[in-house]
Write a protein that holds these residues in place. Structure first.
Motif, PDB file in Angstrom:
ATOM      1  N   ALA A 202       1.354  -1.034   0.319  1.00  0.00           N
ATOM      2  CA  ALA A 202       0.109   0.633   0.455  1.00  0.00           C
ATOM      3  C   ALA A 202       0.788   1.427   0.043  1.00  0.00           C
ATOM      4  O   ALA A 202       1.826   1.077   0.642  1.00  0.00           O
ATOM      5  CB  ALA A 202      -0.928   0.070   1.261  1.00  0.00           C
ATOM      6  N   THR A 203      -0.109   2.048  -0.701  1.00  0.00           N
ATOM      7  CA  THR A 203       1.245   3.695  -0.695  1.00  0.00           C
ATOM      8  C   THR A 203      -0.126   4.668   0.213  1.00  0.00           C
ATOM      9  O   THR A 203      -0.824   4.546  -0.596  1.00  0.00           O
ATOM     10  CB  THR A 203       1.490   4.248  -2.079  1.00  0.00           C
ATOM     11  OG1 THR A 203       2.726   3.293  -2.807  1.00  0.00           O
ATOM     12  CG2 THR A 203       2.235   4.882  -1.959  1.00  0.00           C
ATOM     13  N   ILE A 204      -0.084   5.335   0.745  1.00  0.00           N
ATOM     14  CA  ILE A 204      -0.776   6.243   1.481  1.00  0.00           C
ATOM     15  C   ILE A 204      -0.792   7.167   0.630  1.00  0.00           C
ATOM     16  O   ILE A 204       0.837   7.537   0.772  1.00  0.00           O
ATOM     17  CB  ILE A 204      -0.479   6.176   3.145  1.00  0.00           C
ATOM     18  CG1 ILE A 204      -0.660   5.266   3.752  1.00  0.00           C
ATOM     19  CG2 ILE A 204      -1.232   7.430   3.382  1.00  0.00           C
ATOM     20  CD1 ILE A 204      -1.609   4.284   3.307  1.00  0.00           C
ATOM     21  N   THR A 205      -1.862   8.238  -0.095  1.00  0.00           N
ATOM     22  CA  THR A 205      -1.586   9.842  -0.175  1.00  0.00           C
ATOM     23  C   THR A 205      -2.170  10.071   1.122  1.00  0.00           C
ATOM     24  O   THR A 205      -2.129  11.148   0.577  1.00  0.00           O
ATOM     25  CB  THR A 205      -2.430   9.208  -1.672  1.00  0.00           C
ATOM     26  OG1 THR A 205      -3.078   8.641  -1.629  1.00  0.00           O
ATOM     27  CG2 THR A 205      -1.672   8.499  -2.866  1.00  0.00           C
ATOM     28  N   ASN A 206      -2.232   9.641   1.722  1.00  0.00           N
ATOM     29  CA  ASN A 206      -3.459  10.729   2.287  1.00  0.00           C
ATOM     30  C   ASN A 206      -3.238  10.453   3.855  1.00  0.00           C
ATOM     31  O   ASN A 206      -4.118  10.441   4.842  1.00  0.00           O
ATOM     32  CB  ASN A 206      -5.237  10.301   2.125  1.00  0.00           C
ATOM     33  CG  ASN A 206      -5.801  12.320   2.743  1.00  0.00           C
ATOM     34  OD1 ASN A 206      -5.624  12.865   3.739  1.00  0.00           O
ATOM     35  ND2 ASN A 206      -7.189  12.282   1.726  1.00  0.00           N
ATOM     36  N   PRO A 207      -2.312  10.923   4.566  1.00  0.00           N
ATOM     37  CA  PRO A 207      -1.714  10.377   5.457  1.00  0.00           C
ATOM     38  C   PRO A 207      -2.287  11.189   7.061  1.00  0.00           C
ATOM     39  O   PRO A 207      -2.181  11.283   8.103  1.00  0.00           O
ATOM     40  CB  PRO A 207      -0.324  11.009   5.847  1.00  0.00           C
ATOM     41  CG  PRO A 207       0.310  12.278   4.656  1.00  0.00           C
ATOM     42  CD  PRO A 207      -0.910  11.488   3.428  1.00  0.00           C
ATOM     43  N   THR A 208      -3.150  12.367   6.522  1.00  0.00           N
ATOM     44  CA  THR A 208      -3.866  12.995   7.647  1.00  0.00           C
ATOM     45  C   THR A 208      -5.356  12.531   8.169  1.00  0.00           C
ATOM     46  O   THR A 208      -5.706  12.180   9.165  1.00  0.00           O
ATOM     47  CB  THR A 208      -4.132  14.675   6.889  1.00  0.00           C
ATOM     48  OG1 THR A 208      -2.906  15.533   7.035  1.00  0.00           O
ATOM     49  CG2 THR A 208      -4.871  15.108   8.456  1.00  0.00           C
TER      50      THR A 208
END
Length: 534
Positions: free
Chosen positions: A60-66
């Motif tokens: 998985a690649t996180i594009t929305n860490p917030t």
């Protein structure tokens, strides 16, 4: 079947409480694996996943860490609410009933979480689950402390936290194993681990049917005969060996209960926080100590290591799968290190444990960050610098497990008057919720923005905690819960003044009792004089 007595009952209570603490650790550790599950990331709209071959599977690649941090951190809003609710119920309804109510909240929250279909559903379920966890975090350590003897109280609670970190280990390796199912891109990878927490909580609820209520709470509400019977069952081995005087212990508790009743109308959270109406008991000071010790516990860096260890190891140059292996081994080190706390927390005391823990953790954090920076500057030496950075994370975790993991949980269970002990420990859970919630929201942002420098910030906080403990946190080890009221009766907030005042009061009480005995007063008269002096 005859009821359990003596050490068998003592250790059974310890194990049953440990089931709740095991759940607590499992529940925290679980989200680290859930956050990296590709199907979960896609379902919650946190990013995307790519297939990295048969050895790595889907990553998985996180594009929305917030958003990712928000799902994790909203849980701590629930723990804050649950702790405050439990503090009121625990002092009114008793410890056992409150723990059962908290368990029901957890079961509902877990069922909703493992069936979540979107982010709104997940957020609501996280809050409900957090409320239940707040209940248990506020009451289970109090129940344990009120049953334990003063010479083993720290070890009694610390041993439960071995199960706590064992819960982290179980969560991690369960999720790691599920990562190999369907190349890691399945619903079961995250739904089953969430559902699994139902098992220890249900076992805890079932076991509470046979567990005794806190004898101190029973004495507070006037149920003296029940309290005497339970204390006798728990202390029967010590009484038989001549190492415990049951009536003296009961009398000491009753004296403090009578003293604290004068302040019973000031026992709201508001008056506790500001210390209004509490006189020489200085409850407001104790609230601040409990809150800030728990906040600092998270800011010394454990929130980052527990949930974001794979990220740290990835930044140290390891592949996704190898980072997961290292994180799992780090959790095992964490679990083993808690055994050191069991052996030292009562022998060395709370203050010394916090001192050496802060020094060891601070050095480990700064060196891990430094080697991480060297790795970025010199990628050709990835093997050396990456290994060094990972090694110091292992050192940090081991030191934390031996010191700062347990002491900030033990301390709030000890320092509050019996009249408001559940509410007092709830304030500690409020601090823990603030520290955790704040950092789980910030951690992904910090690691994305400043990378290994995040560890330097946590390292600095460790060293800043040392003068805080030295100045404001008096020693509570090997003192009865009733003696601690004397410790905090000093008008000065500084630990050295509180210790001096405590010695003075103890000497004065001993002299008063001696004078009464020398005068040939009756036993009843002596007890009356003792009570009036306290």
């Amino acid at each position: 079947m005859a009821p359990l007595t003596g050490k068998r009952l003592y250790y059974t209570i310890n194990f049953v409480a440990g089931l709740a603490i095991f759940f607590f650790g499992y529940d925290q550790g679980m989200m680290g694996g859930v956050n990296t599950a590709p199907h979960y990331v896609q379902t919650m709209g946190l990013g995307y996943s790519t297939y990295e071959g048969p050895s790595e599977g889907y990553v998985a690649t996180i594009t929305n860490p917030t958003r990712q941090g928000g799902i994790v951190s909203i849980y701590y809003l629930g723990t804050l609410i649950g702790a405050l609710m439990a503090g009121v119920m625990g002092d009114r309804l008793g410890r056992l009933k409150t723990m059962i109510i908290g368990s029901i909240w957890v079961l509902i929250g877990a069922a909703l979480q493992c069936s979540a279909q979107n982010i709104a559903w997940m957020l609501c379920a996280r809050v409900i689950n957090g409320i239940g966890t707040g209940f248990l975090n506020a009451i289970v350590p109090v129940w344990s402390a009120e049953v334990a003897t003063h010479t083993s109280r720290g070890a009694f609670i610390a041993s439960e936290f071995t199960l706590n970190i064992f819960g982290v280990v179980v969560a991690y390796w369960l999720e790691f194993g599920l990562g190999f199912v369907g190349d890691g891109n399945t619903q079961i990878r995250w739904r089953f681990p969430i559902a699994f927490q139902i098992i220890p909580v249900f076992a805890f609820m079932f076991a509470l049917i046979w567990m005794p209520e806190s004898p101190r709470w029973l004495l507070k509400v006037g149920r003296v005969d029940e309290a005497r019977e339970i204390l006798y069952r728990i202390r029967s081995d010590e009484i038989a060996a001549g190492n415990s005087d049951l009536e003296t212990e009961i009398q000491g508790i009753v004296e403090i209960v009578n003293l604290e009743k004068a302040h019973s109308k000031q026992n709201s959270y508001w008056s506790m926080f500001w210390g209004t109406g509490w006189g020489d008991l200085h409850v407001g000071r104790r609230v601040q100590l409990a809150i800030w010790l728990q906040i600092v516990q998270e800011w010394v860096g454990i929130a980052a290591v527990t949930m974001w260890a794979p990220t740290i190891f990835a930044q140290a140059g390891y592949s996704a799968r190898k980072s997961q292996w290292l994180s799992g081994l780090n959790d095992i080190t964490y679990c083993i290190s808690t055994l050191v706390s069991i052996l030292t927390i009562d022998r060395w005391g709370r203050r010394f444990g916090l001192y050496w823990g802060a020094v060891g953790q601070g050095i480990a954090m700064i060196l891990s960050g430094a080697f991480g920076r060297l790795l970025r500057d010199h990628p050709e030496k990835a093997a050396q610098y990456g290994a060094a950075s990972a090694f110091w994370i292992f050192v940090y975790t081991a030191v934390f497990g031996a010191t700062w993991l347990t002491i900030p949980w033990v301390y709030p269970t000890e320092i509050f008057p019996l009249e408001v002990r559940a509410k007092g420990n709830a304030w500690g859970v409020v601090g823990w919720s603030i520290g955790n919630g704040w950092l789980t929201l910030l951690n992904p942002v910090m690691f994305n923005a400043i990378q290994e420098n995040t560890l330097h910030i946590f390292g600095a906080v460790n060293f800043l905690s040392i003068p805080m403990v030295w100045a404001f946190y008096p020693e509570t080890a090997n003192r009865t819960l009733e003696e601690i009221d004397l410790l905090f009766s000093s008008n000065s907030p500084f630990a050295w003044d509180e210790e001096a005042h405590f010695v003075k009061l103890k000497a004065q009480r001993a002299q008063d009792l001696k004078d009464v005995t020398d005068d040939g007063s009756s036993k009843d008269g002596g007890e009356k004089a003792h009570t009036e002096h306290v």
